[in-house]
Design a protein around this motif. Structure first.
Motif, PDB file in Angstrom:
ATOM      1  N   ARG A 106     -12.677  52.644  35.578  1.00 31.99           N
ATOM      2  CA  ARG A 106     -11.988  53.917  35.381  1.00 31.99           C
ATOM      3  C   ARG A 106     -10.696  53.987  36.182  1.00 31.99           C
ATOM      4  N   SER A 107     -10.742  53.592  37.446  1.00 31.08           N
ATOM      5  CA  SER A 107      -9.555  53.692  38.302  1.00 31.08           C
ATOM      6  C   SER A 107      -8.469  52.719  37.865  1.00 31.08           C
ATOM      7  N   THR A 108      -8.875  51.491  37.505  1.00 38.17           N
ATOM      8  CA  THR A 108      -7.893  50.489  37.059  1.00 38.17           C
ATOM      9  C   THR A 108      -7.234  50.935  35.761  1.00 38.17           C
ATOM     10  N   PHE A 109      -8.054  51.449  34.834  1.00 37.88           N
ATOM     11  CA  PHE A 109      -7.509  51.920  33.550  1.00 37.88           C
ATOM     12  C   PHE A 109      -6.523  53.053  33.772  1.00 37.88           C
ATOM     13  N   PHE A 110      -6.900  54.034  34.592  1.00 34.54           N
ATOM     14  CA  PHE A 110      -6.036  55.197  34.817  1.00 34.54           C
ATOM     15  C   PHE A 110      -4.693  54.765  35.392  1.00 34.54           C
ATOM     16  N   GLU A 111      -4.735  53.907  36.402  1.00 34.40           N
ATOM     17  CA  GLU A 111      -3.493  53.461  37.048  1.00 34.40           C
ATOM     18  C   GLU A 111      -2.641  52.628  36.094  1.00 34.40           C
ATOM     19  N   ARG A 112      -3.298  51.723  35.362  1.00 39.60           N
ATOM     20  CA  ARG A 112      -2.579  50.829  34.437  1.00 39.60           C
ATOM     21  C   ARG A 112      -1.952  51.618  33.285  1.00 39.60           C
ATOM     22  N   PHE A 113      -2.676  52.588  32.754  1.00 40.26           N
ATOM     23  CA  PHE A 113      -2.173  53.419  31.660  1.00 40.26           C
ATOM     24  C   PHE A 113      -0.979  54.242  32.132  1.00 40.26           C
ATOM     25  N   ASN A 114      -1.131  54.863  33.275  1.00 37.48           N
ATOM     26  CA  ASN A 114      -0.064  55.706  33.816  1.00 37.48           C
ATOM     27  C   ASN A 114       1.210  54.905  34.062  1.00 37.48           C
ATOM     28  N   ARG A 115       1.048  53.676  34.581  1.00 41.32           N
ATOM     29  CA  ARG A 115       2.202  52.830  34.878  1.00 41.32           C
ATOM     30  C   ARG A 115       2.885  52.357  33.594  1.00 41.32           C
ATOM     31  N   ALA A 116       2.097  52.010  32.575  1.00 41.11           N
ATOM     32  CA  ALA A 116       2.665  51.449  31.343  1.00 41.11           C
ATOM     33  C   ALA A 116       3.224  52.525  30.414  1.00 41.11           C
ATOM     34  N   VAL A 117       2.470  53.600  30.229  1.00 39.90           N
ATOM     35  CA  VAL A 117       2.855  54.622  29.249  1.00 39.90           C
ATOM     36  C   VAL A 117       3.722  55.714  29.871  1.00 39.90           C
ATOM     37  N   GLY A 118       3.600  55.896  31.184  1.00 34.62           N
ATOM     38  CA  GLY A 118       4.443  56.879  31.856  1.00 34.62           C
ATOM     39  C   GLY A 118       3.787  58.232  32.024  1.00 34.62           C
ATOM     40  N   VAL A 119       2.606  58.423  31.438  1.00 41.37           N
ATOM     41  CA  VAL A 119       1.841  59.661  31.612  1.00 41.37           C
ATOM     42  C   VAL A 119       0.371  59.291  31.762  1.00 41.37           C
ATOM     43  N   ALA A 120      -0.435  60.225  32.265  1.00 44.83           N
ATOM     44  CA  ALA A 120      -1.870  59.988  32.406  1.00 44.83           C
ATOM     45  C   ALA A 120      -2.540  59.968  31.033  1.00 44.83           C
ATOM     46  N   PRO A 121      -3.680  59.294  30.877  1.00 45.43           N
ATOM     47  CA  PRO A 121      -4.348  59.193  29.571  1.00 45.43           C
ATOM     48  C   PRO A 121      -4.613  60.538  28.903  1.00 45.43           C
ATOM     49  N   MET A 122      -5.133  61.512  29.660  1.00 41.24           N
ATOM     50  CA  MET A 122      -5.441  62.808  29.067  1.00 41.24           C
ATOM     51  C   MET A 122      -4.170  63.572  28.689  1.00 41.24           C
ATOM     52  N   ALA A 123      -3.094  63.369  29.448  1.00 38.56           N
ATOM     53  CA  ALA A 123      -1.818  64.003  29.106  1.00 38.56           C
ATOM     54  C   ALA A 123      -1.272  63.411  27.812  1.00 38.56           C
ATOM     55  N   TYR A 124      -1.438  62.100  27.638  1.00 37.75           N
ATOM     56  CA  TYR A 124      -1.001  61.459  26.389  1.00 37.75           C
ATOM     57  C   TYR A 124      -1.816  61.996  25.217  1.00 37.75           C
ATOM     58  N   LEU A 125      -3.146  62.091  25.393  1.00 38.06           N
ATOM     59  CA  LEU A 125      -4.006  62.581  24.319  1.00 38.06           C
ATOM     60  C   LEU A 125      -3.645  64.010  23.942  1.00 38.06           C
ATOM     61  N   LEU A 126      -3.394  64.854  24.945  1.00 39.32           N
ATOM     62  CA  LEU A 126      -2.997  66.236  24.676  1.00 39.32           C
ATOM     63  C   LEU A 126      -1.673  66.275  23.910  1.00 39.32           C
ATOM     64  N   ALA A 127      -0.698  65.491  24.353  1.00 40.99           N
ATOM     65  CA  ALA A 127       0.615  65.466  23.695  1.00 40.99           C
ATOM     66  C   ALA A 127       0.473  65.028  22.244  1.00 40.99           C
ATOM     67  N   TRP A 128      -0.385  64.026  21.998  1.00 41.49           N
ATOM     68  CA  TRP A 128      -0.552  63.541  20.630  1.00 41.49           C
ATOM     69  C   TRP A 128      -1.256  64.580  19.758  1.00 41.49           C
ATOM     70  N   ARG A 129      -2.294  65.228  20.299  1.00 42.39           N
ATOM     71  CA  ARG A 129      -2.986  66.266  19.532  1.00 42.39           C
ATOM     72  C   ARG A 129      -2.050  67.427  19.200  1.00 42.39           C
ATOM     73  N   MET A 130      -1.196  67.802  20.158  1.00 45.32           N
ATOM     74  CA  MET A 130      -0.261  68.899  19.911  1.00 45.32           C
ATOM     75  C   MET A 130       0.796  68.510  18.874  1.00 45.32           C
ATOM     76  N   ALA A 131       1.236  67.260  18.907  1.00 48.78           N
ATOM     77  CA  ALA A 131       2.200  66.792  17.903  1.00 48.78           C
ATOM     78  C   ALA A 131       1.578  66.847  16.509  1.00 48.78           C
ATOM     79  N   LEU A 132       0.340  66.414  16.387  1.00 48.19           N
ATOM     80  CA  LEU A 132      -0.364  66.482  15.101  1.00 48.19           C
ATOM     81  C   LEU A 132      -0.536  67.936  14.659  1.00 48.19           C
ATOM     82  N   ALA A 133      -0.938  68.798  15.591  1.00 50.34           N
ATOM     83  CA  ALA A 133      -1.166  70.203  15.256  1.00 50.34           C
ATOM     84  C   ALA A 133       0.122  70.867  14.774  1.00 50.34           C
ATOM     85  N   LYS A 134       1.223  70.593  15.451  1.00 46.75           N
ATOM     86  CA  LYS A 134       2.493  71.198  15.061  1.00 46.75           C
ATOM     87  C   LYS A 134       2.920  70.735  13.671  1.00 46.75           C
TER      88      LYS A 134
END
Length: 304
Positions: free
Chosen positions: A226-254
């Protein structure tokens, strides 16, 4: 299998705004502020330099392709620019979308295509934030060919011209972005997808946005702690996993609300919320307007 990169580009709704064929005769220098507009250029012959948003300049070679999803300051020059304080005259229009810049009597030493596209999505700033700040691809003839097709189509008044241009631009953007896989891309979706472990989790979020994902479950999908994934995702994508998921769900909803694709309760379920009220609270917090008001405003603006 869902392709996250293709989904983001499709939602962006790219359209052709302006392109030109530039002939440069050394010495020359041009700069402009683009106020966040998407900018691209491809060097067809010769060499030149480009500096983006104040970063160090980069030498461009034949067939080099540059894409800036949101450009604020772009400066281009010949390899040997004019001395400081010497202004380059405005480009001379030669007709048929061609311009000459630099010494009026000097030999042409660079030919390039440069242009702006537009993103029709009202959610463009969110989607652009998932892309690299700057894309530089070297030696990909496919990109130069696509730009040639866009240039040719933009100059002709053929039936379904806008549809063809939008499809060509979609392909151009996807081709440019996927050409960066495995490179030192800036944080964003492309860099995340180039990491095989993270790509599994990202595709899972796109393929099943209704699933009640947790960081622990996404980490398991990626075969990481869990910790390695969270850090690696944040470093590569630029946001935390749950923030990315929220952003994607909101983009779909809009997108669904703009297209009037069902009631709020139905849309809530389609983007992973168990109730309309929970979705409405999350949407209002994220967007600043309740979903019903957002849908009404967007459909009124579109004349529907």
């Amino acid at each position: 299998m869902i392709d996250p990169l293709a989904e983001v580009v499709t939602l962006l709704q790219p359209g052709a705004r302006f392109s030109k064929f530039v002939l440069g005769a050394s010495p020359w220098r041009i700069s402009r502020s683009n106020a966040g507009q998407p900018f691209y250029c491809v060097v067809l012959e010769g060499r030149c330099r480009i500096a983006i948003d104040g970063h160090e300049s980069l030498e461009l070679l034949p067939s080099d392709f540059v894409l800036i999803p949101a450009a604020y300051g772009v400066a281009m020059s010949s390899l040997e620019p004019p001395p400081p304080g010497i202004e380059t005259p405005a480009p001379i229009a030669l007709g048929n979308g061609e311009y000459r810049i630099g010494a009026p009597d000097g030999p042409i030493d660079v030919r390039m295509m440069a242009g702006h596209c537009s993103f029709g999505s009202p959610d463009a700033s969110l989607l652009v934030s998932l892309l690299p700040q700057f894309v530089h691809v070297r030696g990909e003839q496919r990109l130069a060919t696509l730009v040639d097709l866009i240039r040719e189509e933009s100059r002709e008044q053929r039936p379904a011209r806008e549809v063809v241009l939008s499809r060509l631009l979609e392909v151009l953007l996807i081709e440019a972005l996927r050409s960066m896989a495995g490179t030192n891309a800036s944080p964003g979706l492309v860099r995340g997808l180039s990491d095989g472990r993270l790509a599994v989790a990202i595709r899972g979020m796109h393929e099943h946005p209704t699933h009640g994902w947790t960081v622990a479950e996404l980490a398991k999908e990626a075969a990481l702690s869990r910790s390695t994934f969270f850090e690696r995702f944040n470093r590569a994508v630029g946001v935390a996993p749950m923030a990315y998921l929220l952003a994607w769900r909101m983009a779909l909803a809009k997108d669904l609300l703009r297209r009037n694709e069902g009631r709020v309760a139905e849309i809530a379920q389609r983007v992973g919320y168990s109730s309309a009220s929970t979705f409405s609270v999350a949407f209002t917090r994220h967007v600043g307007r309740p979903p019903t008001q957002y849908a009404r405003d967007e459909q009124r603006a579109a004349g529907r």
